[in-house]
Design a protein around this motif. Structure first.
Motif, mmCIF file in Angstrom:
data_model
loop_
_atom_site.group_PDB
_atom_site.id
_atom_site.type_symbol
_atom_site.label_atom_id
_atom_site.label_comp_id
_atom_site.label_asym_id
_atom_site.label_seq_id
_atom_site.Cartn_x
_atom_site.Cartn_y
_atom_site.Cartn_z
ATOM 1 N N PRO A 90 0.814 -1.224 0.000
ATOM 2 C CA PRO A 90 0.000 0.000 0.000
ATOM 3 C C PRO A 90 0.847 1.272 0.000
ATOM 4 O O PRO A 90 0.483 2.264 -0.653
ATOM 5 C CB PRO A 90 -0.814 -0.112 1.296
ATOM 6 N N ILE A 142 2.087 1.847 -3.488
ATOM 7 C CA ILE A 142 1.005 2.337 -4.352
ATOM 8 C C ILE A 142 0.763 3.817 -4.076
ATOM 9 O O ILE A 142 0.584 4.617 -4.998
ATOM 10 C CB ILE A 142 -0.276 1.507 -4.114
ATOM 11 N N SER A 158 0.064 -14.331 -8.763
ATOM 12 C CA SER A 158 0.125 -13.105 -7.974
ATOM 13 C C SER A 158 -0.399 -11.884 -8.722
ATOM 14 O O SER A 158 -0.237 -10.773 -8.251
ATOM 15 C CB SER A 158 1.567 -12.855 -7.523
ATOM 16 N N VAL A 206 -7.320 -1.983 -7.232
ATOM 17 C CA VAL A 206 -6.334 -1.084 -6.617
ATOM 18 C C VAL A 206 -6.936 0.286 -6.324
ATOM 19 O O VAL A 206 -6.575 0.944 -5.362
ATOM 20 C CB VAL A 206 -5.100 -0.934 -7.528
ATOM 21 N N TRP A 213 -3.573 -1.502 -12.872
ATOM 22 C CA TRP A 213 -2.532 -0.615 -12.353
ATOM 23 C C TRP A 213 -2.654 0.789 -12.918
ATOM 24 O O TRP A 213 -2.424 1.765 -12.216
ATOM 25 C CB TRP A 213 -1.152 -1.198 -12.631
ATOM 26 N N GLU A 252 -2.176 -13.366 -2.423
ATOM 27 C CA GLU A 252 -0.936 -12.687 -2.811
ATOM 28 C C GLU A 252 -1.234 -11.554 -3.796
ATOM 29 O O GLU A 252 -0.712 -10.451 -3.656
ATOM 30 C CB GLU A 252 0.045 -13.705 -3.420
ATOM 31 N N ALA A 253 -2.109 -11.838 -4.765
ATOM 32 C CA ALA A 253 -2.482 -10.781 -5.708
ATOM 33 C C ALA A 253 -3.156 -9.639 -4.965
ATOM 34 O O ALA A 253 -2.909 -8.464 -5.254
ATOM 35 C CB ALA A 253 -3.413 -11.338 -6.775
ATOM 36 N N ALA A 254 -4.008 -9.992 -3.990
ATOM 37 C CA ALA A 254 -4.689 -8.949 -3.229
ATOM 38 C C ALA A 254 -3.684 -8.110 -2.451
ATOM 39 O O ALA A 254 -3.763 -6.882 -2.420
ATOM 40 C CB ALA A 254 -5.688 -9.599 -2.268
ATOM 41 N N ARG A 255 -2.694 -8.779 -1.855
ATOM 42 C CA ARG A 255 -1.697 -8.065 -1.057
ATOM 43 C C ARG A 255 -0.915 -7.087 -1.932
ATOM 44 O O ARG A 255 -0.718 -5.935 -1.574
ATOM 45 C CB ARG A 255 -0.742 -9.074 -0.425
ATOM 46 N N LEU A 256 -0.513 -7.573 -3.123
ATOM 47 C CA LEU A 256 0.254 -6.708 -4.016
ATOM 48 C C LEU A 256 -0.607 -5.607 -4.603
ATOM 49 O O LEU A 256 -0.100 -4.636 -5.140
ATOM 50 C CB LEU A 256 0.892 -7.535 -5.133
ATOM 51 N N SER A 257 -1.936 -5.761 -4.524
ATOM 52 C CA SER A 257 -2.814 -4.703 -5.020
ATOM 53 C C SER A 257 -3.156 -3.726 -3.914
ATOM 54 O O SER A 257 -4.070 -2.923 -4.061
ATOM 55 C CB SER A 257 -4.095 -5.304 -5.588
ATOM 56 N N GLY A 258 -2.466 -3.827 -2.800
ATOM 57 C CA GLY A 258 -2.650 -2.835 -1.753
ATOM 58 C C GLY A 258 -3.698 -3.195 -0.716
ATOM 59 O O GLY A 258 -4.061 -2.368 0.103
ATOM 60 N N VAL A 259 -4.203 -4.445 -0.738
ATOM 61 C CA VAL A 259 -5.167 -4.867 0.278
ATOM 62 C C VAL A 259 -4.405 -5.217 1.550
ATOM 63 O O VAL A 259 -3.416 -5.956 1.498
ATOM 64 C CB VAL A 259 -5.965 -6.091 -0.213
ATOM 65 N N ARG A 260 -4.855 -4.669 2.677
ATOM 66 C CA ARG A 260 -4.213 -5.031 3.951
ATOM 67 C C ARG A 260 -4.793 -6.360 4.411
ATOM 68 O O ARG A 260 -5.760 -6.422 5.175
ATOM 69 C CB ARG A 260 -4.439 -3.936 4.987
#
Lengths: 502, 305, 356
Positions: A333, A336, A350, A365, A419, B187-195
């Motif tokens: 986060p 981002i 991922s 996002v 993104w 993992e995708a959620a984490r990399l998309s900024g989800v805490r």
């Protein structure tokens, strides 16, 4: 050396849906010989070895051992015929003792049909002594380092009376000393008449150990020569020697201010002290610039992007400056919020949330921008998603379609749209064109050019050298976690990059 | 017509009870408590987790509520919030254990299931907490009553309202979207900024809160706090979620499907019960229908893909 | 995402087709059993649970307009039935008679006091009797080998007076010779005795009550020191706990066994070591014990049947909410109930006959 080769693979072809992995590849191995098998990522080395070890069945072609045609329908068949493979990822069971690992599935039995532990210890320690590895075979494998584990794998292969030993990147996690030890053993095996297929990206190793070298490229056999007759420049030419296609759209770069500066970035490998995936890396990237990060598998360029993006939490060390300001990034986060975007090299693992719809993947996002008083506004969401669908020409039956049903190229564009919606200024693209068809590739190249001309900075990783050379304004080459060379767009050639990467 | 075929049946409803509203009202009332648990369970399962502790937390918060109301004679304005907070806290503890110690949800909530049951027994000293001959606080009667000329139970209203709130959470908030993302690919959620850890913990906290709501309703319905209350409810509520079609692997499903699952289980049991079917046959029929319902769901999905 | 897919909803309720015969057939089944003028209109296994009693009663209520009495095999089931009638909202909780069994002070007896249950019949724990008898044995008096306890009927009228005693009709097993008196030396010399109480499961309220009865009665004898052990519903735990008592050195064992066969040997070991044993509620095999004390579920069921029949004047619709029918008490309470109804019908016939 006998006249009949130990192993002959004749005109092997294999295709997977959409890809011709091997076409008419022939390969030969004699008793007491080491053959180096080289080629770029995706050249077909692994596929060929998986056919040899019975994992895949070839579409066409035949395999002969001692001149006798054989047909493997499972890895067990290949094992019985004397083929043993040591993969990059070790296949030992960590919590089980060394001797059980060595003799797994073939435990010696007593008269009472129970496991004969004493015999088991004797046999396995004998094998390990043969490899100059006198360790306590009763202790679990996980107590030993990677180098010893590699030896245990070899002992396992020997216990199978393997005559053909395939080693796939065996030194990728070994120190120099350990590598030397391994080579001693390979030579010992050679003396016993074992034929070894040695796969490696490391040129020095190939020249040190291999008697002959076979080069594959794009699933085709380019040539085989003895090590003396094949100087390294020629080998590299064989490996990369393809025309740079014309489908890369041209662009005149307008390099602006410095957006991201990384200094002294180091990423330790978890669980292995002293080993760094990324080692003291410094570079900077500017607005409007596409910076290529070259490197073979395991060179550390992918972890480098992840480390900057906060993927590894607090593990990386080093300084990151964005637009000249020092920032602390320990989670995605934060990255981002600083205007970064990160397309990973594995879109299924991922990148995408497969069970969700195209729409929901695209807006994941930037959901914050689509809420009003804390509630999501479906209309706003729909509107901005369809805008990006049109501008990236994503072909999907509807925005509500589950993303897993889309083709690879469209899936990749969904991630890009996700993104872009967050309006980033720095884009990390790790293998943006992996596994997608040529048309979609060209589209992505044009998009990259468009974003660069809009003033974004792009960091690009791709294992396809021509793509890297054509797209990048500047190329950094990495090897074992360190930057080994830097080339401008003009001075970079495949041979130079390859030489710096090996 | 049925009455004509079977006349004079000792005061039996002539048309068959299935065709009276009371029958459906009773079914809804009886399964509302399970349904409330299933709401919380739905969001936990959406994140690819599981919560085995909801039944025990129901028992624990029910005892807690009864203790505050009957033994300590507090006002409901104190008793209800405190009970809800207790349930939420236990749920959050589940979440913290799962996310910060990386313990599998199955194990962590199993531990909570056992210890919450123990706490429930401890509160009442192993006994039920009941009013006895003294006056029962009015709140018990109020929650277990029925409105609209006795045609709709308060617990059913609470259940349906929870469904509505959960629908809004899942479909109209970032939090809801993040739940789906974590269940689909964390993992995708984490990399998309989800805490991820925060959202996951909150999901278990909400499951705990819903257990507490169910616990208060249960105590009110039975007029006492029972330390054994809610045993096996966790499995029923999981079954409701799964029969509806929410995937145990996470990321797929929704609250509307849970309503469907609740109705399916409710009707199966009600139909079998009203016919006085023997208990052994009931279990067999229930099992068969649950399997059939899941198979139908699965084939429905396969044709869609 | 949850989209409204009508076809899917259709699929989900496909199973209703399978149950269609039951849906249509609702309200078309015969009366379960008719004895005299009493019709048992609805009968189902509630596995001792209040929750199930409540659910089944709700079904019965929506099927039958006329229900006169509910016979619950235990008090929680009867209470559940009461709550179902109350929730129905037609005021039937006031007209239907609810009769339960067990009469624990905190449960059935309290419900009768509250006016929830019309009556409840005590299933005696035997705790009080065990201590009294135990002290007699230790003092060297002769006691009978087998004692079957009667029951008490609690109704609103007599609940404050301790209910109506109904004696048992003699022991269930007769012809057993009493043990020879063996007075305890320790009691005579030191005025002190240690009594061990082995309970199989303290998660059941009735067994909690048994322990409480034992404890309360033991307080009346200053010379008793009471040791309690709870086997938590595990027969192997109870076996070892009984043997532990033996090594601890007790003067008398009171045991409420989890199961008959597995507990026979450990109890025999204690008995053969010269320690008197009083067995409560569940039997053990053979005669290696000093005294057995237990209730009579058939008697209780019969009294319930007679009471309900007389309450309804021999005519009416009854719902029977059974306990777990794979357990002995469930079967006995059911069989006894039918006998009671038959007995009443016979007496009534005879009366009517003599009246002519």
């Amino acid at each position: 050396m006998k006249d009949t080769p130990l192993l002959q693979m004749k005109r092997i072809s294999k295709s997977f849906p959409g890809v011709q992995a091997l076409s008419e590849v022939s390969f030969e191995l004699h008793e007491g010989e080491v053959v180096g098998l080289v080629g770029e990522n995706g050249a077909g080395k692994s596929t060929l070895m998986k056919i040899l070890s019975g994992v895949y069945a070839p579409d066409r072609g035949e395999i002969l051992i001692d001149g006798q045609a054989v047909r493997f329908s499972s890895p067990k068949d290949a094992e019985r015929a004397g083929v043993a493979v040591i993969y990059q990822e070790l296949s030992l069971v960590p919590s089980v003792s060394v001797m059980e690992n060595v003799l797994m599935g073939r435990e010696p039995r007593t008269r009472w049909k129970t496991v004969d532990w004493r015999e088991m210890a004797r046999v396995s320690s004998e094998l390990l002594t043969l490899l100059d590895m006198p360790i306590d075979v009763r202790r679990p494998v996980e107590e030993f380092g990677v180098a010893v584990q590699q030896m245990i794998e070899i002992a396992k292969a020997l216990s199978l009376n393997a005559r053909i030993l395939v080693m796939d990147e065996p030194t990728s996690s070994l120190s120099e000393h350990e590598t030397k030890q391994l080579f001693d053993i390979v030579r010992k095996l050679k003396g016993k008449g074992v034929g070894v297929v040695y796969i490696s990206h490391k040129m020095e190793e190939i020249y040190e150990i291999a008697d002959r070298i076979t080069v594959l490229r794009d699933g085709q056999h380019v040539g085989t020569a003895t090590a003396e007759e094949l100087p390294s420049e020629k080998m590299i030419q064989w490996m990369v020697g393809r025309k740079i296609d014309q489908f890369f759209p041209s662009r005149t770069p307008e390099i602006g201010e410095e957006l991201l500066k990384v200094s002294g970035l180091t990423l330790p490998q978890p669980g292995m002290s002293g080993v760094n995936l990324v080692n003291n890396v410094s570079f900077s990237v500017h607005s409007g610039e596409i910076l290529g990060l070259a490197g073979l598998r395991g060179a550390g360029n992918s972890p480098l992007l992840g480390a900057i993006f906060g993927r590894y939490g607090r593990r990386p060390r080093g300084d990151i400056h964005i637009r000249g300001e020092k920032v602390e990034i320990t989670s995605p986060p934060q990255a981002i919020a600083h205007g970064m975007a990160y397309l990973t090299n594995d879109r299924k693992a991922s990148g995408l949330v497969l069970p969700m719809s195209v729409l929901h993947n695209m807006t994941l996002v930037s959901l914050r921008d689509m809420t009003r008083f804390g509630w999501l506004d479906p209309l706003v969401e729909q509107r901005s998603a369809s805008a990006y669908r049109d501008s990236l020409s994503i072909r999907t039956p509807s925005l509500r379609t589950e993303v897993s049903t889309l083709s690879g190229g469209n899936q990749q564009k969904v991630i890009l749209a996700k993104w872009l919606m967050s309006e980033p200024s720095i884009l990390f693209l790790d293998e943006p064109t992996r596994g997608i068809d040529v048309g979609a590739k060209t589209e992505i190249y044009s998009l990259m050019n468009r974003w660069a001309s809009e003033g974004k900075a792009i960091l690009l990783i791709t294992s396809e050298l021509p793509e890297l050379l054509a797209m990048s304004d500047r190329i950094l080459v990495m090897h074992r976690g360190e930057i080994t060379a830097e080339f401008s767009h003009e001075e970079a050639t495949q041979e130079k990059v390859m030489a710096a990467a090996m | 017509m049925i009455g004509a075929i079977f006349p004079g049946m000792s005061g039996e409803n002539k048309l068959g009870a299935f065709f009276t509203w009371d029958y459906h009202r009773d079914m809804l009332r009886d399964y509302s408590i399970h349904g409330i648990l299933a709401c919380g369970m739905t969001i936990v399962i959406l994140t690819a987790g599981i919560d085995l502790s909801v039944g025990s937390l129901l028992g624990m918060t029910g005892m807690f509520f009864a203790h505050l109301m009957i033994n300590l004679q507090l006002s409901p304005a104190v008793g209800i919030p405190f009970s809800l907070v207790a349930g939420t806290a236990a749920g959050l503890l589940n979440g913290v254990v799962i996310t910060s110690f990386r313990i599998q949800p199955f194990v962590a909530t199993l531990a909570m299931m056992v210890s919450a049951r123990g706490l429930a027994k401890f509160i009442g000293g192993g006994r039920k907490i009941q009013a006895g001959t003294q006056q029962l606080p009015a709140i018990f009667e109020q929650i277990s009553s029925q409105v609209l000329n006795n045609n709709l139970a308060i617990v059913t209203i609470i259940f349906l309202a929870s469904m509505g709130v959960f629908w809004l959470i899942l479909n109209r908030t970032r939090f809801g979207r993040h739940l789906y993302a974590i269940g689909g690919n964390d993992e995708a959620a984490r990399l998309s900024g989800v805490r991820v850890n925060l959202v996951r913990t909150a999901a278990y906290g909400i499951a705990g809160l819903m257990s507490a709501v169910a616990g208060v309703c249960y105590a009110a319905r039975t007029y006492y706090g029972d330390p054994e209350a809610g045993q096996g409810y966790e499995l029923t509520s999981i079954a409701m979620v799964v029969i509806g079609g929410t995937s145990l692997i996470g990321g797929r499903g929704g609250i509307f499907l849970t309503l469907l699952g609740t109705l399916i289980i409710g009707y199966i049991e009600k139909i079998l019960s009203i016919n006085g079917v023997e208990i052994a046959y009931r279990f067999m029929v229930e099992g068969a229908i649950i399997v059939a319902a899941v198979i139908i769901q699965q084939t429905g999905r396969r044709t869609r893909l | 995402m949850a989209k409204l897919d009508l076809r899917k909803i259709g699929y989900s309720f496909f199973w209703l087709l399978a149950l269609l015969p039951l849906v249509i057939g609702t309200g078309c089944r015969k009366v379960e059993e008719e004895i005299g003028g009493i019709q048992i209109v609805f009968r189902t296994d509630c596995q001792w649970l209040e929750e199930n009693g409540r659910r089944e009663m709700a079904s019965a209520l929506s099927r039958f307009d006329k229900i006169d009495a509910v016979y619950g095999h235990n008090d929680p089931q009867a209470h559940g039935a009461y709550l179902a009638a109350k929730a129905e909202g037609r005021g039937r909780e006031k007209t239907v008679k609810f009769i339960g069994i067990d009469a624990l002070p905190h449960e059935g007896v309290m419900y009768v006091k509250q006016g929830v249950l019309t009556a409840t019949l005590e299933y005696p724990t035997g705790g009080k009797e065990a201590i009294d008898l135990g002290m007699k044995v230790l003092k060297g008096e002769e006691v009978p080998k087998w004692i079957t306890l009667g029951t008490r009927l609690f109704t609103k009228e007599n609940v404050d007076k301790g209910g109506l005693e109904i004696p048992a009709k003699g022991p269930k097993r007769s012809g057993l010779k009493p043990d020879k008196p063996r007075p305890s030396k320790r009691l005579a010399e030191t005025k002190q005795v240690v009594i061990g109480m082995s309970q199989c499961n303290l998660a059941e309220p009735w067994r909690v009550q048994m322990n409480e009865d034992v404890r309360d009665q033991a307080k009346k004898y200053p010379e008793i020191k009471l040791l309690e052990k709870d086997a938590q519903n595990d027969v192997t735990v109870q076996q070892s706990q009984v043997r532990e008592f033996l090594t601890q050195g007790i003067d008398l064992l009171i045991v409420s066994p989890k199961e008959t066969v597995p507990m026979t040997v450990p109890v025999k070991e204690v008995y053969d070591a010269g320690i008197p044993v009083i067995v409560l509620d569940r039997e053990i095999q053979g005669t290696s014990f000093t005294c057995f004390i237990g209730g009579d579920n058939v008697l209780i069921g019969r009294e319930a049947g007679k009471y309900i029949a007389s309450l309804l004047n021999g005519k009416g619709n009854v719902v029977e909410l059974q306990g777990l029918m794979t357990s002995e008490p469930g079967v006995d309470r059911h069989e006894g109930f039918l006998q009671g109804l038959k007995d009443y019908a016979k007496e009534h016939e005879a009366e009517a006959g003599s009246g002519k």
